[in-house]
Scaffold this motif. Sequence first.
Motif, PDB file in Angstrom:
ATOM      1  N   ASP A  18     -12.128  -7.523  -3.399  1.00 31.91           N
ATOM      2  CA  ASP A  18     -10.865  -7.572  -2.665  1.00 31.91           C
ATOM      3  C   ASP A  18     -10.870  -8.705  -1.649  1.00 31.91           C
ATOM      4  O   ASP A  18     -11.921  -9.088  -1.120  1.00 31.91           O
ATOM      5  N   LEU A  19      -9.686  -9.183  -1.341  1.00 31.33           N
ATOM      6  CA  LEU A  19      -9.474 -10.028  -0.178  1.00 31.33           C
ATOM      7  C   LEU A  19      -8.821  -9.177   0.910  1.00 31.33           C
ATOM      8  O   LEU A  19      -7.991  -8.310   0.622  1.00 31.33           O
ATOM      9  N   ALA A  20      -9.212  -9.421   2.147  1.00 29.88           N
ATOM     10  CA  ALA A  20      -8.638  -8.700   3.286  1.00 29.88           C
ATOM     11  C   ALA A  20      -7.596  -9.579   3.950  1.00 29.88           C
ATOM     12  O   ALA A  20      -7.842 -10.761   4.221  1.00 29.88           O
ATOM     13  N   GLY A  21      -6.447  -9.006   4.216  1.00 24.58           N
ATOM     14  CA  GLY A  21      -5.373  -9.784   4.824  1.00 24.58           C
ATOM     15  C   GLY A  21      -4.651  -9.035   5.910  1.00 24.58           C
ATOM     16  O   GLY A  21      -4.720  -7.799   5.998  1.00 24.58           O
ATOM     17  N   ASN A  22      -3.955  -9.781   6.750  1.00 26.11           N
ATOM     18  CA  ASN A  22      -2.985  -9.243   7.693  1.00 26.11           C
ATOM     19  C   ASN A  22      -1.627  -9.782   7.294  1.00 26.11           C
ATOM     20  O   ASN A  22      -1.435 -10.993   7.202  1.00 26.11           O
ATOM     21  N   LEU A  23      -0.702  -8.878   7.031  1.00 25.48           N
ATOM     22  CA  LEU A  23       0.644  -9.253   6.625  1.00 25.48           C
ATOM     23  C   LEU A  23       1.562  -9.121   7.830  1.00 25.48           C
ATOM     24  O   LEU A  23       1.753  -8.023   8.356  1.00 25.48           O
ATOM     25  N   TYR A  24       2.076 -10.252   8.280  1.00 28.76           N
ATOM     26  CA  TYR A  24       2.972 -10.297   9.428  1.00 28.76           C
ATOM     27  C   TYR A  24       4.408 -10.288   8.926  1.00 28.76           C
ATOM     28  O   TYR A  24       4.809 -11.160   8.149  1.00 28.76           O
ATOM     29  N   LEU A  25       5.186  -9.311   9.387  1.00 26.32           N
ATOM     30  CA  LEU A  25       6.568  -9.155   8.938  1.00 26.32           C
ATOM     31  C   LEU A  25       7.540  -9.440  10.078  1.00 26.32           C
ATOM     32  O   LEU A  25       7.194  -9.270  11.253  1.00 26.32           O
ATOM     33  N   PRO A  26       8.771  -9.870   9.755  1.00 25.12           N
ATOM     34  CA  PRO A  26       9.767 -10.136  10.808  1.00 25.12           C
ATOM     35  C   PRO A  26      10.017  -8.911  11.671  1.00 25.12           C
ATOM     36  O   PRO A  26       9.914  -7.766  11.208  1.00 25.12           O
ATOM     37  N   GLU A  27      10.367  -9.152  12.913  1.00 23.33           N
ATOM     38  CA  GLU A  27      10.584  -8.046  13.862  1.00 23.33           C
ATOM     39  C   GLU A  27      11.674  -7.101  13.375  1.00 23.33           C
ATOM     40  O   GLU A  27      11.580  -5.888  13.550  1.00 23.33           O
ATOM     41  N   GLU A  28      12.708  -7.642  12.780  1.00 24.67           N
ATOM     42  CA  GLU A  28      13.825  -6.817  12.293  1.00 24.67           C
ATOM     43  C   GLU A  28      13.667  -6.544  10.803  1.00 24.67           C
ATOM     44  O   GLU A  28      14.646  -6.494  10.055  1.00 24.67           O
ATOM     45  N   PHE A  29      12.446  -6.344  10.368  1.00 18.40           N
ATOM     46  CA  PHE A  29      12.157  -6.178   8.946  1.00 18.40           C
ATOM     47  C   PHE A  29      12.888  -4.980   8.349  1.00 18.40           C
ATOM     48  O   PHE A  29      12.904  -3.889   8.914  1.00 18.40           O
ATOM     49  N   PHE A  70      -5.204 -14.326   5.504  1.00 17.37           N
ATOM     50  CA  PHE A  70      -6.264 -13.574   4.836  1.00 17.37           C
ATOM     51  C   PHE A  70      -7.613 -14.247   5.045  1.00 17.37           C
ATOM     52  O   PHE A  70      -7.704 -15.439   5.339  1.00 17.37           O
ATOM     53  N   ASP A  71      -8.664 -13.460   4.892  1.00 15.57           N
ATOM     54  CA  ASP A  71     -10.024 -13.976   4.953  1.00 15.57           C
ATOM     55  C   ASP A  71     -10.417 -14.542   3.595  1.00 15.57           C
ATOM     56  O   ASP A  71     -10.149 -13.930   2.553  1.00 15.57           O
ATOM     57  N   ALA A  72     -11.086 -15.690   3.605  1.00 18.10           N
ATOM     58  CA  ALA A  72     -11.580 -16.289   2.373  1.00 18.10           C
ATOM     59  C   ALA A  72     -12.612 -15.381   1.707  1.00 18.10           C
ATOM     60  O   ALA A  72     -13.284 -14.581   2.356  1.00 18.10           O
ATOM     61  N   SER A  73     -12.731 -15.514   0.389  1.00 22.12           N
ATOM     62  CA  SER A  73     -13.801 -14.836  -0.327  1.00 22.12           C
ATOM     63  C   SER A  73     -15.154 -15.156   0.309  1.00 22.12           C
ATOM     64  O   SER A  73     -15.380 -16.286   0.772  1.00 22.12           O
ATOM     65  N   PHE A  74     -16.024 -14.168   0.355  1.00 24.14           N
ATOM     66  CA  PHE A  74     -17.382 -14.276   0.897  1.00 24.14           C
ATOM     67  C   PHE A  74     -17.416 -14.355   2.426  1.00 24.14           C
ATOM     68  O   PHE A  74     -18.484 -14.543   3.001  1.00 24.14           O
ATOM     69  N   GLN A  75     -16.260 -14.222   3.064  1.00 34.45           N
ATOM     70  CA  GLN A  75     -16.183 -14.410   4.510  1.00 34.45           C
ATOM     71  C   GLN A  75     -15.371 -13.292   5.158  1.00 34.45           C
ATOM     72  O   GLN A  75     -14.555 -12.636   4.512  1.00 34.45           O
ATOM     73  N   GLY A  76     -15.562 -13.127   6.469  1.00 31.31           N
ATOM     74  CA  GLY A  76     -14.781 -12.153   7.219  1.00 31.31           C
ATOM     75  C   GLY A  76     -14.864 -10.763   6.604  1.00 31.31           C
ATOM     76  O   GLY A  76     -15.932 -10.287   6.232  1.00 31.31           O
TER      77      GLY A  76
END
Length: 312
Positions: A18-29, A70-76
Amino acid sequence: MVDRTESIRFRSPGMAWDLAGNLYLPEEFDPQNTYPALVSVHPIGSCKEQTSGNVYAKALAKAGYAVLAFDASFQGASGGLPRLVEDPAQRVEDIRVAVDHLVTLPYVDADRIGGIGICGGGGYVINAAMTERRLKAVTSVTGVNFGRLSRESFTEYDPIAAMEKVAAQRTAEARGEDVRVNDYLPPSVEAGRAAGLTDIDVLEATDYYKTSRGQSTGGATSAAFSRSAAANGWDAFLGAEQLLTQPLLVVIGDKPGGFGAYRDGQEIYGRAASRDKRLIVLPGTSHYELYDQPEPTGAAIEAAVEFFGTHL
């Protein structure tokens, strides 16, 4: 203000981790609406919680984009073994995997996806765009061609000798020795100066990554030495004259340092086949000021919002 950040994990079919990510969404999503989306690519030795996420992704989400840092493969927090590998080909593939995830989200307009990268991430997103046609526009912020940097400064301008050492280390590890991990930076600015280091990029990187200014658990600023050879044969800009046709925004500062963002920014602007390309050179600005300092990052973000607003 409502926090619209989601921590996610994703992979493409056939991918072993897996890749780990943070998904940032608009305030008025509103999940019933559709939004343009961006992939935000972190620097070498960095992670999704640092400049690609907490500065650029956060600001671009506020401007109305769904942004995946997101964090690169093998990292974070991402998977993949061995750890702490900086493999340019895999870094570019990770961008494709991030796009794969975005196109599965019902609220993302698959025809309006772009990419933004900082430092090495800028070079990676440019390289990805040459063959990833789902990326419709790209922005590089103080972008660096990691292949060029590896062949030059990181090997003290002797890549053959450096790769011979890598080969010997990889053989030793294959026979059971411990993995050798090299830190890109000194432990502190003071230690760097005491060791005779004077380069603005090295000292400012240390101030960012080794202090509370930017320090984060996932930002290792280190790499497995035995897996570093491949970068010497890679070039972020190879084929740009023919293949890089998407709209391109390049933002650099005018204070050159050893990592070469000023030089690389000028080069890719000149070489890109893009009919719509723009180079912004911020006066009195260094590489690491474009990571988190309000005035230069504000200028870069303003330019990116306008640029993506036109092309997405």
